[in-house]
Each structure stands twice: as C-alpha cells, then as structure tokens.
Design a protein around this motif. Structure first.
Motif, mmCIF file in Angstrom:
data_model
loop_
_atom_site.group_PDB
_atom_site.id
_atom_site.type_symbol
_atom_site.label_atom_id
_atom_site.label_comp_id
_atom_site.label_asym_id
_atom_site.label_seq_id
_atom_site.Cartn_x
_atom_site.Cartn_y
_atom_site.Cartn_z
ATOM 1 N N PRO A 280 -9.901 -19.690 -30.161
ATOM 2 C CA PRO A 280 -10.805 -19.900 -31.284
ATOM 3 C C PRO A 280 -12.224 -20.316 -30.858
ATOM 4 O O PRO A 280 -13.197 -19.905 -31.472
ATOM 5 C CB PRO A 280 -10.128 -21.011 -32.089
ATOM 6 C CG PRO A 280 -8.675 -20.849 -31.781
ATOM 7 C CD PRO A 280 -8.638 -20.419 -30.336
ATOM 8 N N ILE A 281 -12.329 -21.110 -29.794
ATOM 9 C CA ILE A 281 -13.653 -21.547 -29.349
ATOM 10 C C ILE A 281 -14.412 -20.399 -28.692
ATOM 11 O O ILE A 281 -15.614 -20.259 -28.887
ATOM 12 C CB ILE A 281 -13.542 -22.760 -28.402
ATOM 13 C CG1 ILE A 281 -13.109 -23.992 -29.204
ATOM 14 C CG2 ILE A 281 -14.865 -23.034 -27.696
ATOM 15 C CD1 ILE A 281 -12.786 -25.211 -28.366
ATOM 16 N N THR A 282 -13.735 -19.568 -27.930
ATOM 17 C CA THR A 282 -14.443 -18.502 -27.221
ATOM 18 C C THR A 282 -14.647 -17.244 -28.049
ATOM 19 O O THR A 282 -15.632 -16.545 -27.853
ATOM 20 C CB THR A 282 -13.729 -18.128 -25.904
ATOM 21 O OG1 THR A 282 -12.393 -17.718 -26.197
ATOM 22 C CG2 THR A 282 -13.739 -19.280 -24.931
ATOM 23 N N ASN A 283 -13.747 -16.952 -28.991
ATOM 24 C CA ASN A 283 -13.908 -15.698 -29.730
ATOM 25 C C ASN A 283 -14.001 -15.870 -31.238
ATOM 26 O O ASN A 283 -14.101 -14.890 -31.960
ATOM 27 C CB ASN A 283 -12.812 -14.697 -29.369
ATOM 28 C CG ASN A 283 -11.429 -15.134 -29.798
ATOM 29 O OD1 ASN A 283 -11.272 -15.889 -30.740
ATOM 30 N ND2 ASN A 283 -10.417 -14.660 -29.107
ATOM 31 N N GLY A 284 -13.950 -17.095 -31.716
ATOM 32 C CA GLY A 284 -14.136 -17.348 -33.136
ATOM 33 C C GLY A 284 -12.922 -17.084 -34.011
ATOM 34 O O GLY A 284 -13.030 -17.113 -35.232
ATOM 35 N N SER A 285 -11.763 -16.850 -33.406
ATOM 36 C CA SER A 285 -10.560 -16.630 -34.210
ATOM 37 C C SER A 285 -10.155 -17.949 -34.881
ATOM 38 O O SER A 285 -10.502 -19.027 -34.415
ATOM 39 C CB SER A 285 -9.420 -16.107 -33.338
ATOM 40 O OG SER A 285 -9.086 -17.042 -32.339
#
Length: 92
Positions: free
Chosen positions: A38-43
């Motif tokens: 979630p932090i690296t790809n916004g999921s």
C-alpha cells in the motif's frame, strides 16, 4: 511492473537490514512489512497492515528521525494508509 518489484525488494531489504539500536524491543520497522504494498503502490491496506501500523504507532517518531525510513513514512501513500487505518502521523 518490474520497477515496482525492484522497489519492493529494495524497501524490504532496507527494512530487514535496519537494526534498531537503543529502541524498545517493540519498535521494529519490519513489523510494517504488510504495509509495504500500500505504501509503495497505493493499494488499499488490509487489516494486517492497519493492525501492524497501530502496534508501531509509538515508534513512528523514531522511524521519522531515520533518513532511510522517513521518506516512506512521509510519503503521500503512507499518509493515505495512516488515514485509512485511523493512525495519525505524529509531528515530531
């Protein structure tokens, strides 16, 4: 896609190589590995990420003071994750 995988590997290695010194046993940035996607790809974060983030909340100021970790804690996606999980990012 390949760039995301490389970034994920880099951040994972960074978190795993970080050896907390002078910190309580409970402050362990590897506990936040479930939030890496979630932090690296916004999921959207899952329950595991939110639970980990809440457990590491007292440590966020220490992570923010570490140049290797602060960029991730201060990123736009990390702030979205924190907001979703209802964990305030502290002003240290």
């Amino acid at each position: 896609m390949r760039a995301n995988l490389i970034l994920l590997c880099f951040v994972s290695a960074l978190l795993l190589s970080y050896a907390p010194t002078g910190m309580s046993q409970t402050c362990n940035p590897t506990q936040l590995s479930s939030c890496l996607g979630p932090i690296t790809n916004g999921s959207p974060p899952d329950d595991s990420c939110c639970s980990s983030l809440k457990g590491q909340q007292p440590c966020l100021c220490q992570y923010l003071s570490n140049p290797a970790l602060s960029a991730y804690i201060n990123s736009a996606n990390a702030r979205k994750v924190a907001k979703y999980c209802k964990v305030p990012i502290p002003s240290c």
